[in-house]
Write a protein that holds these residues in place. Structure first.
Motif, PDB file in Angstrom:
ATOM      1  N   LYS A   1       0.840  -1.216   0.000  1.00  0.00           N
ATOM      2  CA  LYS A   1       0.000   0.000   0.000  1.00  0.00           C
ATOM      3  C   LYS A   1       0.861   1.246   0.000  1.00  0.00           C
ATOM      4  CE  LYS A   1      -4.315  -1.328   2.229  1.00  0.00           C
ATOM      5  NZ  LYS A   1      -4.975  -1.320   3.553  1.00  0.00           N
ATOM      6  N   LYS A   2       1.944   1.204   0.765  1.00  0.00           N
ATOM      7  CA  LYS A   2       2.836   2.360   0.847  1.00  0.00           C
ATOM      8  C   LYS A   2       3.460   2.640  -0.519  1.00  0.00           C
ATOM      9  CE  LYS A   2       6.342   4.338   3.790  1.00  0.00           C
ATOM     10  NZ  LYS A   2       7.754   3.994   3.975  1.00  0.00           N
ATOM     11  N   ALA A   3       3.864   1.588  -1.203  1.00  0.00           N
ATOM     12  CA  ALA A   3       4.549   1.768  -2.488  1.00  0.00           C
ATOM     13  C   ALA A   3       3.587   2.118  -3.625  1.00  0.00           C
ATOM     14  CB  ALA A   3       5.329   0.494  -2.837  1.00  0.00           C
ATOM     15  N   SER A   4       2.358   1.562  -3.587  1.00  0.00           N
ATOM     16  CA  SER A   4       1.483   1.703  -4.759  1.00  0.00           C
ATOM     17  C   SER A   4       0.229   2.529  -4.512  1.00  0.00           C
ATOM     18  CB  SER A   4       1.070   0.309  -5.251  1.00  0.00           C
ATOM     19  OG  SER A   4       0.250  -0.303  -4.277  1.00  0.00           O
ATOM     20  N   GLY A   5      -0.181   2.641  -3.246  1.00  0.00           N
ATOM     21  CA  GLY A   5      -1.377   3.412  -2.933  1.00  0.00           C
ATOM     22  C   GLY A   5      -2.679   2.634  -3.010  1.00  0.00           C
ATOM     23  N   PHE A   6      -2.631   1.333  -3.313  1.00  0.00           N
ATOM     24  CA  PHE A   6      -3.869   0.541  -3.315  1.00  0.00           C
ATOM     25  C   PHE A   6      -3.652  -0.818  -2.645  1.00  0.00           C
ATOM     26  CE2 PHE A   6      -2.328  -1.823  -7.009  1.00  0.00           C
ATOM     27  CZ  PHE A   6      -1.595  -0.880  -7.711  1.00  0.00           C
ATOM     28  N   ARG A   7      -4.770  -1.546  -2.447  1.00  0.00           N
ATOM     29  CA  ARG A   7      -4.750  -2.803  -1.719  1.00  0.00           C
ATOM     30  C   ARG A   7      -4.318  -3.955  -2.647  1.00  0.00           C
ATOM     31  NH1 ARG A   7     -10.411  -5.144   0.681  1.00  0.00           N
ATOM     32  NH2 ARG A   7     -10.444  -3.240   1.931  1.00  0.00           N
ATOM     33  N   PRO A   8      -3.424  -4.828  -2.198  1.00  0.00           N
ATOM     34  CA  PRO A   8      -3.026  -5.942  -3.064  1.00  0.00           C
ATOM     35  C   PRO A   8      -4.130  -6.995  -3.172  1.00  0.00           C
ATOM     36  CG  PRO A   8      -2.010  -6.199  -0.908  1.00  0.00           C
ATOM     37  CD  PRO A   8      -2.738  -4.874  -0.888  1.00  0.00           C
ATOM     38  N   ASN A   9      -4.249  -7.616  -4.339  1.00  0.00           N
ATOM     39  CA  ASN A   9      -5.174  -8.741  -4.476  1.00  0.00           C
ATOM     40  C   ASN A   9      -4.389 -10.040  -4.712  1.00  0.00           C
ATOM     41  OD1 ASN A   9      -4.454  -8.792  -7.203  1.00  0.00           O
ATOM     42  ND2 ASN A   9      -6.504  -8.341  -7.986  1.00  0.00           N
ATOM     43  N   PHE A  10      -5.125 -11.141  -5.005  1.00  0.00           N
ATOM     44  CA  PHE A  10      -4.457 -12.446  -5.177  1.00  0.00           C
ATOM     45  C   PHE A  10      -3.442 -12.437  -6.314  1.00  0.00           C
ATOM     46  CE2 PHE A  10      -7.555 -12.919  -8.519  1.00  0.00           C
ATOM     47  CZ  PHE A  10      -8.727 -12.380  -7.987  1.00  0.00           C
ATOM     48  N   PHE A  11      -3.641 -11.616  -7.341  1.00  0.00           N
ATOM     49  CA  PHE A  11      -2.664 -11.600  -8.432  1.00  0.00           C
ATOM     50  C   PHE A  11      -1.409 -10.814  -8.063  1.00  0.00           C
ATOM     51  CE2 PHE A  11      -6.141 -12.561 -11.765  1.00  0.00           C
ATOM     52  CZ  PHE A  11      -5.895 -13.922 -11.636  1.00  0.00           C
ATOM     53  N   ALA A  12      -1.545  -9.833  -7.167  1.00  0.00           N
ATOM     54  CA  ALA A  12      -0.345  -9.174  -6.647  1.00  0.00           C
ATOM     55  C   ALA A  12       0.535 -10.218  -5.977  1.00  0.00           C
ATOM     56  CB  ALA A  12      -0.724  -8.079  -5.658  1.00  0.00           C
ATOM     57  N   VAL A  13      -0.092 -11.101  -5.209  1.00  0.00           N
ATOM     58  CA  VAL A  13       0.674 -12.136  -4.513  1.00  0.00           C
ATOM     59  C   VAL A  13       1.255 -13.140  -5.522  1.00  0.00           C
ATOM     60  CG1 VAL A  13       0.572 -13.943  -2.747  1.00  0.00           C
ATOM     61  CG2 VAL A  13      -0.618 -11.793  -2.401  1.00  0.00           C
ATOM     62  N   GLY A  14       0.500 -13.408  -6.601  1.00  0.00           N
ATOM     63  CA  GLY A  14       1.031 -14.261  -7.676  1.00  0.00           C
ATOM     64  C   GLY A  14       2.291 -13.653  -8.292  1.00  0.00           C
ATOM     65  N   GLY A  15       2.294 -12.341  -8.458  1.00  0.00           N
ATOM     66  CA  GLY A  15       3.453 -11.641  -9.023  1.00  0.00           C
ATOM     67  C   GLY A  15       4.632 -11.603  -8.052  1.00  0.00           C
ATOM     68  N   TYR A  16       4.311 -11.351  -6.800  1.00  0.00           N
ATOM     69  CA  TYR A  16       5.338 -11.279  -5.741  1.00  0.00           C
ATOM     70  C   TYR A  16       6.019 -12.645  -5.590  1.00  0.00           C
ATOM     71  CZ  TYR A  16       7.057  -9.579  -1.167  1.00  0.00           C
ATOM     72  OH  TYR A  16       7.815  -9.165  -0.100  1.00  0.00           O
ATOM     73  N   ASP A  17       5.211 -13.696  -5.519  1.00  0.00           N
ATOM     74  CA  ASP A  17       5.760 -15.045  -5.397  1.00  0.00           C
ATOM     75  C   ASP A  17       6.449 -15.489  -6.687  1.00  0.00           C
ATOM     76  OD1 ASP A  17       5.042 -15.379  -2.762  1.00  0.00           O
ATOM     77  OD2 ASP A  17       3.135 -16.345  -3.207  1.00  0.00           O
ATOM     78  N   GLY A  18       5.977 -15.001  -7.815  1.00  0.00           N
ATOM     79  CA  GLY A  18       6.638 -15.300  -9.091  1.00  0.00           C
ATOM     80  C   GLY A  18       8.067 -14.769  -9.093  1.00  0.00           C
ATOM     81  N   MET A  19       8.257 -13.559  -8.568  1.00  0.00           N
ATOM     82  CA  MET A  19       9.617 -13.015  -8.455  1.00  0.00           C
ATOM     83  C   MET A  19      10.420 -13.827  -7.446  1.00  0.00           C
ATOM     84  SD  MET A  19      10.092 -10.864 -10.699  1.00  0.00           S
ATOM     85  CE  MET A  19      11.744 -10.277 -10.340  1.00  0.00           C
ATOM     86  N   HIS A  20       9.741 -14.256  -6.396  1.00  0.00           N
ATOM     87  CA  HIS A  20      10.432 -15.067  -5.377  1.00  0.00           C
ATOM     88  C   HIS A  20      10.996 -16.349  -5.988  1.00  0.00           C
ATOM     89  CE1 HIS A  20      11.337 -16.577  -1.344  1.00  0.00           C
ATOM     90  NE2 HIS A  20      10.874 -17.737  -1.776  1.00  0.00           N
ATOM     91  N   VAL A  21      10.215 -17.033  -6.831  1.00  0.00           N
ATOM     92  CA  VAL A  21      10.734 -18.285  -7.418  1.00  0.00           C
ATOM     93  C   VAL A  21      11.867 -18.004  -8.410  1.00  0.00           C
ATOM     94  CG1 VAL A  21       8.584 -19.575  -7.035  1.00  0.00           C
ATOM     95  CG2 VAL A  21       9.023 -18.628  -9.292  1.00  0.00           C
ATOM     96  N   ILE A  22      11.815 -16.855  -9.079  1.00  0.00           N
ATOM     97  CA  ILE A  22      12.919 -16.488  -9.981  1.00  0.00           C
ATOM     98  C   ILE A  22      14.192 -16.241  -9.153  1.00  0.00           C
ATOM     99  CG2 ILE A  22      13.789 -14.746 -11.605  1.00  0.00           C
ATOM    100  CD1 ILE A  22      10.814 -14.367 -12.523  1.00  0.00           C
ATOM    101  N   TYR A  23      14.062 -15.461  -8.095  1.00  0.00           N
ATOM    102  CA  TYR A  23      15.238 -15.148  -7.250  1.00  0.00           C
ATOM    103  C   TYR A  23      15.796 -16.428  -6.598  1.00  0.00           C
ATOM    104  CZ  TYR A  23      15.265  -9.980  -7.316  1.00  0.00           C
ATOM    105  OH  TYR A  23      15.394  -8.658  -7.668  1.00  0.00           O
ATOM    106  N   GLU A  24      14.935 -17.197  -5.959  1.00  0.00           N
ATOM    107  CA  GLU A  24      15.416 -18.386  -5.243  1.00  0.00           C
ATOM    108  C   GLU A  24      15.917 -19.450  -6.216  1.00  0.00           C
ATOM    109  OE1 GLU A  24      15.929 -18.531  -1.898  1.00  0.00           O
ATOM    110  OE2 GLU A  24      15.333 -16.424  -2.086  1.00  0.00           O
TER     111      GLU A  24
END
Ligand code: VNL
Length: 388
Positions: A293-316
């Motif tokens: 919310k601080k970075a974007s100004g809106f509430r995250p939904n399930f696809f935000a988490v899909g994107g966040y975890d998608g980056m996580h699997v790339i990094y790990e």
């Protein structure tokens, strides 16, 4: 003396410049993120892009000695455009990973390009079960519709909803939802009295809802893609369906956190099943939601988490392969297990699909806002669409 040191210094500077360019070119790892940023599915692109950027900001842009370079492309959720962009990203930009995929047809259009070029494709949204079967280079961090809709059928049957009408978007994820919800409800002693399919593009739900009113089922089960829920809710209210005693249930795509707070009182009490709620009470999620919310100004939904975890699997994955991409990266990614803002998750190495908790939630007002408040959980659900 002066002249010599001047020459020496410039030669050194030149060598350093050339050297660092060579090193940089070799050590850049490019992620080509294709999402709908405009058009009917624009909220999905907006959510995923914000989450991907947050992940990079929180974890740094260097991993396993590689500098992560993100290239974002808007496919307007037209699969021919997705395909052209994927080709350009692979051939011209030489990306190491393709990612995103807002809707199922986009993922299917990109799958052959991932296979032919041996480029890992991280699907962060599109949720038809068979997508991961379309290329061995796909890993998925969102969900599948069989996975989210099956637990809701069990709950509905147990809670007196024996006569149900289904209404789904007429394409891959909707057909999956209809099929798996119906099979599970029937097995639990319920009946689907009518199965309705609305067009995916520019749907008008009014005629379908009118028919549901006439059929007077105990409940209406709905799947619509993220971004369409508010329109369903509005027309549900306009037709007085809630007052007619017809319960509204669905997968969490319906009460999407991106739109939920603007839906109004008609959404109160709606029961859904999904892998994520912004209200999920874990410490990990609370800090994720606050940072998002601080970075974007809106509430995250399930696809935000899909994107966040998608980056996580790339990094790990990159850490595990020490910076190697291609098939080695897919093999590393598909064996990962981690704590996501949604809860504990892992990838199923056999299907490259995510294994996760599915939560049953009810819309309630909390701290002056509407949220999907979890009241039950079915743990570690694999995609039932691929059960043998
Ligand atoms: C899909 C599935 C798209 C679920 C969605 O929102 C969704 C899909 C854009 O597979 O196309 O909520």
């Amino acid at each position: 003396m002066k002249k010599r040191s001047f020459l020496g210094a410039s030669a050194l500077a030149l060598a350093a410049a050339l050297g660092s360019t060579a090193v940089l070119a070799q050590d850049v790892f490019k992620v080509g993120l294709i999402v709908p940023m405009t058009g009917q599915q624009a909220t999905t692109g907006k959510q995923i892009e914000a989450a991907v950027k947050l992940y990079i900001a929180q974890n740094g842009d260097t991993v396993a000695g590689k500098k992560i370079q993100l290239i974002v492309k808007d496919d307007t959720s037209i699969p021919d455009v997705t395909k052209r962009l994927a080709q350009e990203l692979v051939v011209q930009d030489k990306v190491d990973v393709l990612a995103g995929m807002g809707i199922t047809p986009s993922a299917f259009a990109t799958a052959p390009i991932a296979t032919q070029s041996k480029t890992p494709l991280v699907v962060m949204a599109a949720a038809t079960s068979s997508i991961t079967l379309s290329s061995p280079f796909i890993v998925r961090t969102s969900m599948t519709l069989p996975q989210t809709s099956s637990p809701l059928a069990d709950w509905a049957a147990k809670n007196g909803m024996k006569k149900v009408v289904t209404l789904v978007s007429d394409y891959g994820p909707g057909i999956d939802a209809e099929k798996f919800f119906t099979a599970r409800l029937t097995a639990a002693g319920g009946t689907v009295v009518e199965s309705m399919r609305a067009p995916m593009r520019n749907p008008d739900f009014a005629p379908f809802l009118q028919k549901v009113r006439d059929l007077k089922p105990d409940a209406l089960f709905v799947f619509v893609p993220s971004g369409a829920g508010a329109a369903v809710m509005k027309q549900f209210q306009e037709r007085g369906m809630d007052k007619a005693g017809i319960k509204l249930i669905g997968t969490g795509d319906l009460t999407d956190d991106d739109q939920l707070n603007g839906m109004g009182d008609v959404a109160l009490g709606v029961v859904t099943s999904m892998q994520y709620s912004a209200y999920h009470p874990s410490a990990k999620n609370k800090s994720f939601v606050a940072a998002f919310k601080k970075a974007s100004g809106f509430r995250p939904n399930f696809f935000a988490v899909g994107g966040y975890d998608g980056m996580h699997v790339i990094y790990e994955g990159l850490k595990a392969t020490k910076g190697q991409g291609g098939e080695a990266l897919v093999n590393a990614m598909k064996n990962l297990k981690w704590e996501s803002p949604r809860g504990p998750v892992s990838l199923d190495p056999e299907t490259r699909d995510i294994v996760q908790n599915i939560y049953l939630s009810k819309v309630e007002r909390k701290d002056g806002e509407l949220y999907n408040v979890e009241f039950d959980v079915i743990k570690d659900v694999k995609d039932p669409g691929k059960a043998k």
